[in-house]
Design a protein around this motif. Structure first.
Motif, PDB file in Angstrom:
ATOM      1  N   GLU A 212      44.753  33.485  32.874  1.00  0.00           N
ATOM      2  CA  GLU A 212      43.928  32.912  33.935  1.00  0.00           C
ATOM      3  C   GLU A 212      44.595  31.670  34.535  1.00  0.00           C
ATOM      4  OE1 GLU A 212      40.182  32.168  32.135  1.00  0.00           O
ATOM      5  OE2 GLU A 212      39.393  34.177  32.536  1.00  0.00           O
ATOM      6  N   ALA A 287      37.257  41.356  31.573  1.00  0.00           N
ATOM      7  CA  ALA A 287      37.845  40.109  32.070  1.00  0.00           C
ATOM      8  C   ALA A 287      39.219  40.357  32.681  1.00  0.00           C
ATOM      9  CB  ALA A 287      37.942  39.099  30.926  1.00  0.00           C
ATOM     10  N   GLN A 289      40.270  43.135  34.024  1.00  0.00           N
ATOM     11  CA  GLN A 289      40.090  43.819  35.300  1.00  0.00           C
ATOM     12  C   GLN A 289      39.736  42.822  36.404  1.00  0.00           C
ATOM     13  OE1 GLN A 289      37.106  46.781  34.417  1.00  0.00           O
ATOM     14  NE2 GLN A 289      38.587  48.239  33.597  1.00  0.00           N
ATOM     15  N   ASP A 290      38.849  41.853  36.070  1.00  0.00           N
ATOM     16  CA  ASP A 290      38.505  40.823  37.057  1.00  0.00           C
ATOM     17  C   ASP A 290      39.721  39.962  37.393  1.00  0.00           C
ATOM     18  OD1 ASP A 290      35.923  41.764  37.037  1.00  0.00           O
ATOM     19  OD2 ASP A 290      35.196  40.266  35.609  1.00  0.00           O
ATOM     20  N   THR A 293      41.981  41.792  39.678  1.00  0.00           N
ATOM     21  CA  THR A 293      41.464  41.803  41.055  1.00  0.00           C
ATOM     22  C   THR A 293      41.717  40.457  41.737  1.00  0.00           C
ATOM     23  OG1 THR A 293      39.743  43.382  40.420  1.00  0.00           O
ATOM     24  CG2 THR A 293      39.407  42.157  42.457  1.00  0.00           C
ATOM     25  N   VAL A 294      41.428  39.369  41.017  1.00  0.00           N
ATOM     26  CA  VAL A 294      41.665  38.037  41.579  1.00  0.00           C
ATOM     27  C   VAL A 294      43.145  37.835  41.868  1.00  0.00           C
ATOM     28  CG1 VAL A 294      41.581  35.569  41.072  1.00  0.00           C
ATOM     29  CG2 VAL A 294      39.633  37.012  40.502  1.00  0.00           C
TER      30      VAL A 294
END
Length: 381
Positions: A212, A287, A289-290, A293-294
Motif C-alpha cells: 500500500e 485487499a 484486489q482493491d 484497482t487503485v
C-alpha cells in the motif's frame, strides 16, 4: 487381536552385496582403482516409536523392527514419521497396515488438495502446511499426508513444514492426551499446522501494508509485487479453505465412533483458529484486489499526466515552428526579389529604369508587410 497382528511375519530379504573390486597389488601393477560407488540414500524414516498408555516404550531404526515390535505389544500404538519416502518404503508400510491403494498413490505424489477420506477404519488426511520466510518475503508451502488407524499414525511429509518433532515432544510431555490414541496425535498435528499459519498471516499482512505504501509512493515495481503476493494468497486460500470441511468431517466421525468429549473440545478450538485464519486470508485477497484497482487507477492517471505534458510540449513546439516558419517566409520575399534583379541579364527592362531600385525596395516592403499581417491574424506571430 486384529487380523494384521495374527499374520505371520514375512521374512525381509537383504539385497545381495556386489562383489568387491580387486585392489591393485604388486602382481597387478597397472590395475585401476575401483570405481566410486554412488552415495547411499538417506533413509526417509525420521522416527518410529511405540507408545502405550501415553508413554514411549520403544524407538526403532527400521520399519521391519517397528512392525515386529508392534505385533509383540498388544494395545500399543505405532507413530511413524517419514519424509519423502521411496515407493518401496511406502508400499512396505501400506502392506503392513492394510492401507488403501488410492491413499497410497496420493501419498506418493505431492500436489494434492487438502482433504479427509476414510477407508474402512483408517483415516487419510492431506494438509498444506505453510511457513513465512522473512529473508525472501515469501510463503513456502509443504504437504503433509497422515494415515490414522486403530493402533498407528503414519505421517508422510513433502517439504520442510511442519515441525513434527515438536509435535512428538509436545505429546510425549502430555501423556494424558497421548494415551487417548491416534486421534489425539491427529489433533496435535492439525493444531500445529493451523497455529503455523499465524506467522504466515502476520508476514502477509506486513507485505500488504508495504505494498500500500509503495502504491501511493509511485514505485514502478509494485505491480509485479502485487501479482506475486496475490498468487501466494490464492495458494494460501487453497491450503486453508478446505480445513473447515475437514474438521467438520472429523467431528462427525468422532461422534459416530465414540471419541471422548475432551478431544472434541480440542478439535473445536482448532476449528475456531482455522476459521479465523480463513477469514483473514479472504480479507487479504480482497485487499489486494482493491490495491490492484487503485494501482491501475494511479498508473492510468500518471499516464494521462504524461500524455498531457507531452501534448503540451508538442503544442509549444508547434507554436515555435509557426513563428520560425512565418519569419522565414517574410525574410524569403525580399531575398526572392533581390535574387531576381541580381541575375544581370541584358534584356531586363527594370535594370535601366530610373525608378527600378525604389520600386524593388517598395515591392519587398509591401510583400513583407502583407505576410506579417496575414501571419499575425492567424496568431502565428
Amino acid at each position: 487381536m486384529s487380523e494384521r497382528r495374527l499374520r505371520a511375519l514375512r521374512p525381509f530379504k537383504k539385497a545381495a552385496r556386489p562383489p568387491a573390486a580387486p585392489r591393485p597389488t604388486d602382481e597387478q601393477p597397472g590395475t585401476a582403482a575401483p570405481a566410486e560407488q554412488p552415495p547411499v540414500r538417506r533413509p526417509s524414516m525420521i522416527t518410529a516409536a511405540l507408545y502405550q498408555e501415553g508413554h514411549r516404550i520403544s524407538t526403532h531404526d527400521s520399519l521391519a523392527e517397528t512392525f515386529v515390535k508392534l505385533r509383540e505389544a498388544p494395545g500399543s500404538m505405532a507413530w511413524i514419521g517419514m519424509h519423502r519416502p521411496t515407493e518401496a518404503e511406502l508400499l512396505s508400510v501400506a502392506d503392513e497396515f492394510d492401507l488403501h491403494k488410492l491413499s497410497v498413490e496420493d501419498a506418493m505424489e505431492a500436489h494434492q488438495r487438502p482433504k479427509l477420506e476414510r477407508y474402512g477404519d483408517t483415516l487419510f488426511v492431506v494438509l498444506r502446511a505453510a511457513r513465512y520466510m522473512d529473508d525472501a518475503e515469501e510463503v513456502d508451502f509443504a504437504e503433509l499426508h497422515i494415515f490414522v488407524g486403530p493402533d498407528f499414525v503414519i505421517t508422510v511429509r513433502h517439504g520442510a513444514a511442519p515441525d513434527l518433532v515438536a509435535v512428538r515432544r509436545r505429546m510425549e510431555n502430555s501423556p494424558d492426551l497421548l494415551k487417548r490414541g491416534p486421534e489425539a496425535v491427529l489433533y496435535a498435528i492439525l493444531d500445529t499446522v493451523v497455529d503455523g499459519y499465524a506467522p504466515v498471516v502476520a508476514g502477509v499482512e506486513n507485505d500488504v501494508d508495504e505494498i500500500e505504501t509503495e502504491v501511493f509512493g509511485g514505485d514502478p515495481k509494485v505491480s509485479r509485487r502485487i501479482y506475486e503476493l496475490s498468487r501466494e494468497v490464492v495458494e494460501f486460500q487453497r491450503a486453508t479453505r478446505p480445513l473447515n470441511r475437514i474438521l467438520d468431517g472429523l467431528s462427525a466421525g468422532f461422534e459416530k465412533y465414540g471419541i471422548d468429549e475432551e478431544l472434541r473440545r480440542y478439535l473445536r478450538d482448532v476449528a475456531d483458529h482455522a476459521t479465523h485464519v480463513t477469514e483473514r486470508v479472504d480479507g487479504f485477497r480482497m485487499a489486494l484486489q482493491d490495491i490492484l484497482t487503485v494501482n491501475a487507477t494511479l498508473v492510468s492517471q500518471q499516464q494521462n499526466e504524461e500524455m498531457k505534458q507531452l501534448a503540451q510540449g508538442s503544442h509549444a513546439q508547434n507554436e515555435e515552428i509557426k513563428k520560425i516558419s512565418s519569419w522565414a517566409a517574410i525574410l524569403f520575399a525580399p531575398t526572392l526579389v533581390g535574387t531576381i534583379y541580381g541575375m544581370n541579364f541584358d534584356h531586363m527592362p527594370e535594370l535601366r529604369w530610373l525608378l527600378g531600385y525604389p520600386f524593388a525596395l517598395a515591392l519587398m516592403a509591401v510583400v513583407c508587410l502583407s505576410l506579417y499581417v496575414v501571419f499575425k491574424r492567424r496568431n502565428w506571430l
